[in-house]
Design a protein around this motif. Sequence first.
Motif, PDB file in Angstrom:
ATOM      1  N   ARG A 156       0.842  -1.193   0.000  1.00 39.32           N
ATOM      2  CA  ARG A 156       0.000   0.000   0.000  1.00 39.32           C
ATOM      3  C   ARG A 156       0.884   1.252   0.000  1.00 39.32           C
ATOM      4  O   ARG A 156       2.042   1.235   0.398  1.00 39.32           O
ATOM      5  CB  ARG A 156      -0.922   0.026   1.222  1.00 39.32           C
ATOM      6  N   ALA A 193      -4.246   0.754  -2.030  1.00 37.24           N
ATOM      7  CA  ALA A 193      -3.463  -0.436  -2.356  1.00 37.24           C
ATOM      8  C   ALA A 193      -2.717  -0.229  -3.662  1.00 37.24           C
ATOM      9  O   ALA A 193      -3.162   0.497  -4.555  1.00 37.24           O
ATOM     10  CB  ALA A 193      -4.371  -1.654  -2.460  1.00 37.24           C
ATOM     11  N   SER A 199      -8.953  -2.913   0.432  1.00 33.67           N
ATOM     12  CA  SER A 199      -8.947  -1.976  -0.689  1.00 33.67           C
ATOM     13  C   SER A 199      -9.786  -2.463  -1.873  1.00 33.67           C
ATOM     14  O   SER A 199      -9.926  -3.669  -2.098  1.00 33.67           O
ATOM     15  CB  SER A 199      -7.519  -1.721  -1.154  1.00 33.67           C
TER      16      SER A 199
END
Length: 521
Positions: free
Chosen positions: A57, A76, A221
């Motif tokens: 990330r 992400a 994400s």
Amino acid sequence: MAHSTNYVPILSLSSISEIYPPLDVNAQSDRCRALIETFRSVYPNRSPKFISRAPGRVNLIGEHIDYAGFGVLPMALSRDILIAVDVSDDDEDRRVRIANVNGEKYKPSSWEFEGKEKIVEIIVEEGVSVWCNYFRCGYKGILQYLGIDNPKGMYCLVDGTVPSGAGLSSSSAFVCSVALATSLANNANLTKKQITEISIESERLCGMNTGGMDQTASIFSQKGHALYIQFLPSLNATPVRLPSIDPPIAFVIANSLVTADKVVTAPIHYNLRVIETKLAAYDLGKTLFGKECENLKQVCDLHSETSEVKVSHLEFLSEFVENHYSEPNKREGHSLDELAELLNLSKSEIHAKFLSKFPVRAERFHLYKRSKHVFDEALRVLRFHEICLASEKSNVGDREVKENDVGGQETFENLGRLMNQSHESCKKLFDCSCDELDKLVRICLDGGAVGSRLTGAGWGGCTVSLIREDQIEPFIQHVIANYYKPLFPHLTKKQLNDAIFATRPGSGAAIIVGLEGAVVQ
């Protein structure tokens, strides 16, 4: 809203096109095929049943405030950790075997299961960071959570594209992928929230007093969205659509190539900052409310009398910190003796309450600088989030705000300004930057970035810069010419491509099944 996704299982996907952007699908298909073939050569007569996948990330804004309880805003990456897994059919075989496609750097390891308590005996030795320990921690966390005493034997091969020590959360992506692989190998279909919370606790076994942002971003994400993560009163992750302007905004990651191993340096860097924020929370809670607070978010909650964080509350606390620690000696930090006097605790009480759980070393403890950064950074996260929400509401259908429109230009510049302020605070108040990162930020701003900041824990690692999408190539060439060529003249083209790259918000963790079909679509 993402609140409902807390309790859904991790996705099992039969096509990698559901994970990666269209331009990356062919390359990722080739990568998965190579992983499967290498698996068969490492473990003859075996083929993987599935691949667990967890991304790294990049934190857009909200540095070092997750463990203080405040919300953060990461996204992400497409870069990730893949683990190809086969499960033993022999009920007596409980051995775990792990190998890495980069076998020269990451040596194979295996162990026989002898009980959950013996999986991780001595994980942390100061100055030592061993890759297989991250696997052991994720593995142990799942078995403890599920109460498993007869786990399946596992054959595992790891392939990672998240650079280690770069502040892009390679270790958390690894632990998340391990937790996911171990749960599936043992027939457990856990929810996103369960996997996230297990991964957070698991990584702490490696000696990192992690706050939870990295693991949450890796699991929750969604492709095309950043993620607004709140930790208190409970974990919630909400997808955030980034503003639509023309030309579109883009983020470029640039690695300073200063390696920052959080485990090795934790006692003087990461863990110390966690403790300093906790010491400040204790002091401010007692001073303002006569109550002991575990983190700075609790101080904010007591001031607001609700769990909702608002701009006015953070502005008040930031100003209070300025006044409370206004004396020059308090601005310069506190020795242990001075800390004991300030907190009205004995040195042994301070050690037992704050310094005994994770390794920490310090001559002075900086309560003013750390708490000031946390409250101001939490305020910047709120404003960044509000700008994104306002931009989404102002768009009609699919109409994009044009860059020469007042709204688009103002949105672009306001996001960049918040990122720049964040870096200055990380540099001056949280002391988590370094000369190379500061130089890289200056070069990025000179090259056309409207905002640039360190991302991740700091003390090395990467910057993230906000630019227009049509500027990506000239921007990257500017950074190469002014940072990488002078400082690292012998980097190959591949190494440069790994060091600096544009990225879009990627998807979260997943299980890839039906491998032969999945990797050709």
